[in-house]
Write a protein that holds these residues in place. Structure first.
Motif, mmCIF file in Angstrom:
data_model
loop_
_atom_site.group_PDB
_atom_site.id
_atom_site.type_symbol
_atom_site.label_atom_id
_atom_site.label_comp_id
_atom_site.label_asym_id
_atom_site.label_seq_id
_atom_site.Cartn_x
_atom_site.Cartn_y
_atom_site.Cartn_z
ATOM 1 N N SER A 117 0.830 -1.210 0.000
ATOM 2 C CA SER A 117 0.000 0.000 0.000
ATOM 3 C C SER A 117 0.864 1.259 0.000
ATOM 4 O O SER A 117 0.590 2.217 -0.732
ATOM 5 C CB SER A 117 -0.919 -0.008 1.221
ATOM 6 O OG SER A 117 -1.672 1.174 1.290
ATOM 7 N N ILE A 118 1.939 1.240 0.796
ATOM 8 C CA ILE A 118 2.842 2.401 0.846
ATOM 9 C C ILE A 118 3.525 2.612 -0.504
ATOM 10 O O ILE A 118 3.652 3.747 -0.983
ATOM 11 C CB ILE A 118 3.877 2.213 1.961
ATOM 12 C CG1 ILE A 118 3.192 2.300 3.336
ATOM 13 C CG2 ILE A 118 4.982 3.268 1.870
ATOM 14 C CD1 ILE A 118 4.098 1.952 4.495
ATOM 15 N N GLN B 46 2.372 1.742 -3.427
ATOM 16 C CA GLN B 46 1.383 2.289 -4.360
ATOM 17 C C GLN B 46 1.170 3.781 -4.130
ATOM 18 O O GLN B 46 1.100 4.573 -5.082
ATOM 19 C CB GLN B 46 0.055 1.542 -4.192
ATOM 20 C CG GLN B 46 0.096 0.106 -4.708
ATOM 21 C CD GLN B 46 -1.199 -0.633 -4.434
ATOM 22 O OE1 GLN B 46 -2.042 -0.166 -3.669
ATOM 23 N NE2 GLN B 46 -1.349 -1.797 -5.052
ATOM 24 N N ASP B 47 1.106 4.176 -2.872
ATOM 25 C CA ASP B 47 0.957 5.605 -2.561
ATOM 26 C C ASP B 47 2.162 6.403 -3.056
ATOM 27 O O ASP B 47 2.015 7.494 -3.625
ATOM 28 C CB ASP B 47 0.794 5.808 -1.054
ATOM 29 C CG ASP B 47 -0.540 5.280 -0.548
ATOM 30 O OD1 ASP B 47 -1.455 5.121 -1.380
ATOM 31 O OD2 ASP B 47 -0.658 5.024 0.667
ATOM 32 N N GLN C 23 1.948 6.793 -6.810
ATOM 33 C CA GLN C 23 0.990 7.846 -7.170
ATOM 34 C C GLN C 23 1.567 9.239 -6.900
ATOM 35 O O GLN C 23 1.409 10.155 -7.714
ATOM 36 C CB GLN C 23 -0.304 7.646 -6.386
ATOM 37 C CG GLN C 23 -1.086 6.410 -6.802
ATOM 38 C CD GLN C 23 -2.313 6.195 -5.939
ATOM 39 O OE1 GLN C 23 -2.547 6.935 -4.994
ATOM 40 N NE2 GLN C 23 -3.095 5.168 -6.274
ATOM 41 N N GLN C 24 2.254 9.384 -5.770
ATOM 42 C CA GLN C 24 2.870 10.674 -5.458
ATOM 43 C C GLN C 24 3.962 11.011 -6.472
ATOM 44 O O GLN C 24 4.110 12.178 -6.872
ATOM 45 C CB GLN C 24 3.448 10.642 -4.040
ATOM 46 C CG GLN C 24 2.383 10.571 -2.943
ATOM 47 C CD GLN C 24 2.976 10.429 -1.570
ATOM 48 O OE1 GLN C 24 4.188 10.478 -1.399
ATOM 49 N NE2 GLN C 24 2.126 10.231 -0.571
#
Length: 220
Positions: free
Chosen positions: A153-154, A156-157, A160-161
């Protein structure tokens, strides 16, 4: 160490010492006095057995490391209680020698049963440790999976960032290009204005000079 267990333990030790003294004195008596003393001893043995059961329940309710130590103590107290029972059996028997032989035979069988019980106890403790280890492994695996999911999840974040930052960077480059173009246009316009100023100034100077010359010739 459990204070409740220690309380039962003190009571048992005092009772055991008292019963041992009574057994010694009962062996010296005869007739009705002996029967009365043996009856008192048997009542004390029932009380001692009740204390043993209470200690056993208390020990098994504690943590495994404390429980193992207390159960080892409890086996000694149970052995002591069995010895007192054997002694009472010999004292109260009409044939002490035969009773002593019976007690020896029973003791041998009891030792064999004790060994079997000890082995069973060790097996149960080993099984319990294996189950605890299995539970810890399952818990560690669950924690690892949760950590892995959190890591994904991190990531993926972060991706995106990163895309957002790249888009913002491209936007900034576009703004810089537009600012550069605007600056060049403004520079060109400023140059044109300067050139027009010089042209207008020159025209005005020529006109003024022409007017002066015209006036000069007219007045002359």
């Amino acid at each position: 160490m459990s204070e409740v267990f220690e309380g039962y333990e003190r009571q048992y030790c005092e009772l055991s010492a008292n019963l041992s003294r009574k057994c010694t004195s009962a062996g010296l008596l005869d007739g009705e006095q002996k029967k009365q003393k043996v009856s008192e001893i048997r009542t004390g043995l029932d009380e001692a057995e009740s204390l043993i059961r209470k200690m056993d329940l208390e020990a098994r309710s504690l943590q495994p490391n404390v429980k193992a130590v207390l159960l080892a103590k409890l086996r000694e107290y149970k052995s002591d209680l069995n010895n007192l029972k054997s002694e009472v059996k010999i004292i109260s028997s009409a044939n002490p020698n035969q009773a002593a032989r019976d007690v020896l035979l029973e003791s041998g069988m009891a030792d064999a049963l004790t060994v079997s019980a000890d082995q069973r106890t060790r097996l149960l403790m080993s099984t319990e440790r294996v189950n605890q280890s299995s539970d810890r492994i399952k818990e560690s695996r669950r924690t690892m999976l949760e950590t892995e999911e959190l890591g994904v999840s991190i990531l993926q974040d972060l991706h995106q960032q990163r895309q957002s930052l790249l888009h913002a960077n491209n936007t900034l480059h576009g703004v810089d290009d537009n600012i550069g173009k605007s600056k060049r246009i403004l520079t060109a316009m400023s140059r044109r204005l300067s050139r027009n100023k010089w042209i207008i100034g020159s025209v005005i100077a020529v006109l003024v000079l022409a007017i002066i010359l015209i006036l000069y010739f007219k007045l002359r």
